[in-house]
Design a protein around this motif. Structure first.
Motif, short mmCIF file in Angstrom:
data_model
loop_
_atom_site.label_atom_id
_atom_site.label_comp_id
_atom_site.label_asym_id
_atom_site.label_seq_id
_atom_site.Cartn_x
_atom_site.Cartn_y
_atom_site.Cartn_z
N CYS A 153 0.83 -1.22 0.00
CA CYS A 153 0.00 0.00 0.00
C CYS A 153 0.86 1.26 0.00
O CYS A 153 0.54 2.24 -0.69
N ALA A 154 1.94 1.24 0.74
CA ALA A 154 2.83 2.41 0.81
C ALA A 154 3.43 2.73 -0.55
O ALA A 154 3.54 3.90 -0.93
N VAL A 155 3.79 1.70 -1.30
CA VAL A 155 4.33 1.91 -2.64
C VAL A 155 3.25 2.49 -3.55
O VAL A 155 3.49 3.43 -4.31
N VAL A 156 2.04 1.94 -3.46
CA VAL A 156 0.94 2.43 -4.30
C VAL A 156 0.66 3.91 -4.03
O VAL A 156 0.55 4.71 -4.95
N VAL A 157 0.58 4.29 -2.75
CA VAL A 157 0.22 5.68 -2.44
C VAL A 157 1.33 6.66 -2.78
O VAL A 157 1.05 7.79 -3.18
N ILE A 158 2.59 6.25 -2.66
CA ILE A 158 3.67 7.18 -3.01
C ILE A 158 3.72 7.35 -4.52
O ILE A 158 4.03 8.44 -5.00
N LYS A 159 3.41 6.31 -5.26
CA LYS A 159 3.38 6.43 -6.72
C LYS A 159 2.25 7.37 -7.16
O LYS A 159 2.34 7.97 -8.23
N LYS A 160 1.24 7.50 -6.32
CA LYS A 160 0.14 8.45 -6.59
C LYS A 160 0.46 9.83 -6.04
O LYS A 160 -0.35 10.74 -6.16
N GLY A 161 1.63 9.98 -5.41
CA GLY A 161 2.07 11.28 -4.93
C GLY A 161 1.60 11.67 -3.54
O GLY A 161 1.78 12.82 -3.12
N ASN A 162 1.05 10.73 -2.79
CA ASN A 162 0.55 11.05 -1.45
C ASN A 162 1.64 10.76 -0.42
O ASN A 162 1.66 9.69 0.20
N ARG A 163 2.52 11.72 -0.24
CA ARG A 163 3.69 11.55 0.64
C ARG A 163 3.28 11.37 2.10
O ARG A 163 3.85 10.55 2.82
N LYS A 164 2.30 12.14 2.57
CA LYS A 164 1.91 12.07 3.98
C LYS A 164 1.30 10.70 4.32
O LYS A 164 1.64 10.11 5.36
N LEU A 165 0.43 10.19 3.46
CA LEU A 165 -0.16 8.88 3.70
C LEU A 165 0.93 7.81 3.63
O LEU A 165 0.95 6.88 4.45
N HIS A 166 1.84 7.93 2.69
CA HIS A 166 2.97 7.00 2.58
C HIS A 166 3.76 6.98 3.89
O HIS A 166 4.08 5.91 4.42
N GLU A 167 4.06 8.17 4.40
CA GLU A 167 4.81 8.28 5.66
C GLU A 167 4.06 7.58 6.80
O GLU A 167 4.67 6.83 7.57
N ASN A 168 2.77 7.82 6.90
CA ASN A 168 1.98 7.20 7.97
C ASN A 168 1.92 5.68 7.84
O ASN A 168 2.01 4.96 8.83
N ILE A 169 1.77 5.21 6.61
CA ILE A 169 1.73 3.76 6.38
C ILE A 169 3.08 3.14 6.75
O ILE A 169 3.14 2.08 7.39
N MET A 170 4.16 3.80 6.37
CA MET A 170 5.48 3.25 6.68
C MET A 170 5.76 3.25 8.18
O MET A 170 6.36 2.30 8.70
N LYS A 171 5.34 4.28 8.88
CA LYS A 171 5.49 4.28 10.34
C LYS A 171 4.70 3.13 10.95
O LYS A 171 5.16 2.48 11.90
N THR A 172 3.53 2.86 10.41
CA THR A 172 2.72 1.74 10.90
C THR A 172 3.41 0.41 10.59
O THR A 172 3.41 -0.50 11.44
N ALA A 173 4.01 0.28 9.41
CA ALA A 173 4.73 -0.94 9.06
C ALA A 173 5.91 -1.18 10.00
O ALA A 173 6.16 -2.31 10.43
#
Length: 178
Positions: free
Chosen positions: A62-82
């Protein structure tokens, strides 16, 4: 912020990355030799920590998908959760092994060799991925996004492999739990 300033921010974490990359596997190895007497074995933990490994794998994708869509903040939150999931997994894994005897794989023939290969690569890569995760994370928080992206391309498949094989190892050994 200049790239030089970002590199300085990154460098202040390098000692911690080295210390944690060495200390975590050593502490886990030492704790494996510790058995807590007179404590009920935590036999309920393996399916929980296997599920956490599965959740980690999903979060990574999911983190890869959202960063490819340009959503840096969601990517950051997902990665912190991972990362939090990986820490929770490790704590539960160690707690289980401090209260329970190791389970022996009961399969035979080719299945046993497949299991041992998956287990061995899982263990080796789970140790090896620690500095990669830490470096990748530090590069992101330091704002070195190009350097972050470069190492994330290495970190992602290794971490995903570790998370997925953690589930596979559990599924293969679960029939042999006492």
């Amino acid at each position: 912020m200049s790239e030089e300033l970002n590199l300085d921010k990154e460098k202040k974490y390098n000692k911690w990355i080295v210390v944690l990359s060495i200390a975590i596997p050593l502490v886990v190895a030492v704790l494996f030799t510790v058995k807590i007497p007179n404590v009920e074995p935590l036999r309920f933990l393996p399916p929980i920590y296997a599920t956490i490994n599965g959740i980690t794998a999903i979060l990574l994708v999911c983190a890869v998908v959202v960063i490819k869509k340009g959503n840096r903040k969601l990517h950051e939150n997902i990665m912190k959760t991972a990362i939090a999931c990986s820490v929770a997994f490790l704590a539960m894994y160690v707690a289980y092994h401090m209260t329970s005897e190791s389970t022996k794989f009961g399969g035979e023939g080719m299945v046993k060799y497949i299991y041992l290969f998956i287990l061995l690569t899982h263990i080796v890569l789970s140790i090896g991925v620690i500095p990669f995760v830490l470096i990748t994370y530090v590069r992101a928080i330091a704002g070195n996004y190009q350097r972050h992206k470069k190492i994330a391309k290495i970190t992602f498949p290794i971490w995903l492999y570790v998370a997925v094989t953690g589930v596979i190892v559990y599924l293969m050994i679960s029939p042999y739990y006492a």
